[in-house]
Design a protein around this motif. Sequence first.
Motif, mmCIF file in Angstrom:
data_model
loop_
_atom_site.group_PDB
_atom_site.id
_atom_site.type_symbol
_atom_site.label_atom_id
_atom_site.label_comp_id
_atom_site.label_asym_id
_atom_site.label_seq_id
_atom_site.Cartn_x
_atom_site.Cartn_y
_atom_site.Cartn_z
ATOM 1 N N ARG A 98 -4.174 -0.593 -6.423
ATOM 2 C CA ARG A 98 -4.272 -1.904 -6.587
ATOM 3 C C ARG A 98 -3.761 -2.555 -5.056
ATOM 4 O O ARG A 98 -2.830 -2.282 -4.786
ATOM 5 N N ILE A 99 -4.907 -3.035 -4.709
ATOM 6 C CA ILE A 99 -4.763 -3.512 -3.206
ATOM 7 C C ILE A 99 -4.859 -4.982 -3.499
ATOM 8 O O ILE A 99 -5.544 -5.773 -3.847
ATOM 9 N N GLY A 100 -3.955 -5.616 -2.283
ATOM 10 C CA GLY A 100 -4.039 -7.102 -2.131
ATOM 11 C C GLY A 100 -4.563 -7.199 -0.681
ATOM 12 O O GLY A 100 -4.311 -6.532 0.314
ATOM 13 N N VAL A 101 -5.217 -8.498 -0.320
ATOM 14 C CA VAL A 101 -5.487 -8.665 0.805
ATOM 15 C C VAL A 101 -4.869 -9.891 1.486
ATOM 16 O O VAL A 101 -4.545 -10.744 0.964
ATOM 17 N N ALA B 70 -0.781 -1.777 -2.504
ATOM 18 C CA ALA B 70 -1.016 -1.601 -0.953
ATOM 19 C C ALA B 70 -1.519 -2.831 -0.336
ATOM 20 O O ALA B 70 -2.077 -3.648 -1.205
ATOM 21 N N VAL B 71 -1.649 -2.875 0.903
ATOM 22 C CA VAL B 71 -2.279 -4.329 1.389
ATOM 23 C C VAL B 71 -3.454 -4.014 2.755
ATOM 24 O O VAL B 71 -2.969 -3.201 3.267
ATOM 25 N N TYR B 72 -4.187 -4.760 2.506
ATOM 26 C CA TYR B 72 -5.007 -4.717 3.777
ATOM 27 C C TYR B 72 -5.084 -6.021 4.464
ATOM 28 O O TYR B 72 -4.974 -7.052 4.079
ATOM 29 N N VAL B 73 -4.875 -5.765 5.712
ATOM 30 C CA VAL B 73 -4.340 -6.984 6.693
ATOM 31 C C VAL B 73 -5.331 -7.218 7.766
ATOM 32 O O VAL B 73 -5.494 -6.482 8.865
ATOM 33 N N PRO B 74 -6.458 -8.099 7.592
ATOM 34 C CA PRO B 74 -7.338 -8.535 8.706
ATOM 35 C C PRO B 74 -6.862 -9.593 9.364
ATOM 36 O O PRO B 74 -7.751 -10.643 9.785
ATOM 37 N N HIS C 33 1.700 0.237 1.200
ATOM 38 C CA HIS C 33 0.958 1.010 1.956
ATOM 39 C C HIS C 33 0.074 -0.316 2.771
ATOM 40 O O HIS C 33 -0.057 -1.116 2.149
ATOM 41 N N VAL C 34 -0.281 0.318 3.736
ATOM 42 C CA VAL C 34 -1.045 -0.783 4.802
ATOM 43 C C VAL C 34 -2.194 -0.360 5.278
ATOM 44 O O VAL C 34 -2.062 0.839 6.080
ATOM 45 N N LEU C 35 -3.292 -1.015 5.330
ATOM 46 C CA LEU C 35 -4.368 -0.664 6.026
ATOM 47 C C LEU C 35 -4.691 -1.899 6.914
ATOM 48 O O LEU C 35 -4.774 -3.239 6.253
ATOM 49 N N ALA C 36 -4.499 -1.759 8.090
ATOM 50 C CA ALA C 36 -4.514 -2.884 9.024
ATOM 51 C C ALA C 36 -5.698 -2.718 10.017
ATOM 52 O O ALA C 36 -5.856 -1.942 10.543
ATOM 53 N N GLU C 37 -6.411 -4.207 10.407
ATOM 54 C CA GLU C 37 -7.384 -4.210 11.346
ATOM 55 C C GLU C 37 -6.665 -3.812 12.582
ATOM 56 O O GLU C 37 -5.714 -3.922 13.066
ATOM 57 N N LYS C 38 -7.954 -3.089 13.546
ATOM 58 C CA LYS C 38 -7.473 -2.764 14.751
ATOM 59 C C LYS C 38 -7.305 -3.986 15.723
ATOM 60 O O LYS C 38 -8.070 -5.162 15.555
ATOM 61 N N PRO C 39 -6.543 -3.834 16.763
ATOM 62 C CA PRO C 39 -5.339 -3.003 16.942
ATOM 63 C C PRO C 39 -4.406 -3.157 16.276
ATOM 64 O O PRO C 39 -4.146 -4.459 15.547
#
Length: 343
Positions: free
Chosen positions: A7-10, A70-74, A93-99
């Motif tokens: 389950r992902i939040g943006v 988990a969170v996606y961070v753009p 958990h985190v997926l972050a945009e680069k950098p």
Amino acid sequence: MNSEPLRIGVMGCADIAWRRTLPALTAHPDVRLTAIAGRDPGKARRFAERFGGEPVTGYAALLERADVDAVYVPLPVRLHADWVGRALRSGRHVLAEKPLTASAEDTERLVALAASRGLALLENFMFLCHSQHARVRDLVAQGAIGELRTLVAEFAFPPMADGRNIYRPELGGGVLTEVGVYPLRTALLYLGAGLEVRGAHLQADEARGVDVAGAALLVAPGGETAHLTWGAERSYRSRYALWGSSGRIEVAWAFTPSAAHRPVVRIERQDHVEELTLPAEDHFAGAVAAFVNRVRDGVPSVLEGETVLEQARLVDQVRRRALGPGGQAAPAVPTIGGSRGTR
């Protein structure tokens, strides 16, 4: 293996999320998009209407939800250190945009925080998840060009409309963090850790107060070199080449291939030229899959760990070489030779 959907939040309604990452997230069979947070309620609602999930006003509210694993961070890079840290401290958990952040110090802190809590923290360098680079690495390992001596990487595009984050210094704008990181990451991919920045140049835009072009010379512990160029004031270019003792490999569309693009890898030797046409694939989908596999099954990813730290340290080295110890963008930037560079 965990059979429940992730389950992902943006956290943020960025253009890259709208165009590429959220379509890849929602297409993954093991992902459920539960919420999309934005400062603007209308924008969050528009994103949710297209991709699903519940619109949420404010980033803090997203981290209060019980249905977010988990969170996606753009978000703009200047906001990453704060909000990625908050997400990790909330147990996500985190997926972050680069950098990942704007400095090596902040990156080291976040990587350590994630490790201490047993959480996945991946930096979304999606191009690394395209199999064309794995194929090139195999060719180099097999001796297709002899011993690797030099890498050349270039990434640039024409001027963008004012108002984009790349032109806003208060949000961490500038092409080093937005564009230069691609050639730098390519150097790490092929030359490995321990790279030293021997020279660097950042060209500033006086009116906007950000860097709009740059170049760097890197040297590996074994003596191999990397010649890197990037910018936002040039015709489009997205390629790298590996020059070895007996040949050369070139990847012509390295960093931004569409999902329909079939990459062509060109191999040049003294008496032979060969072009390999590879299958099309979506590297955003590859990055999403890497994140899901890391969170659910603990599969290590090229988007995490020590290489993320090496990347951040290289960015800091480039700043120090080009701008001095303060590393702050200025209307005029010292070049490698010490003269003043202007737009």
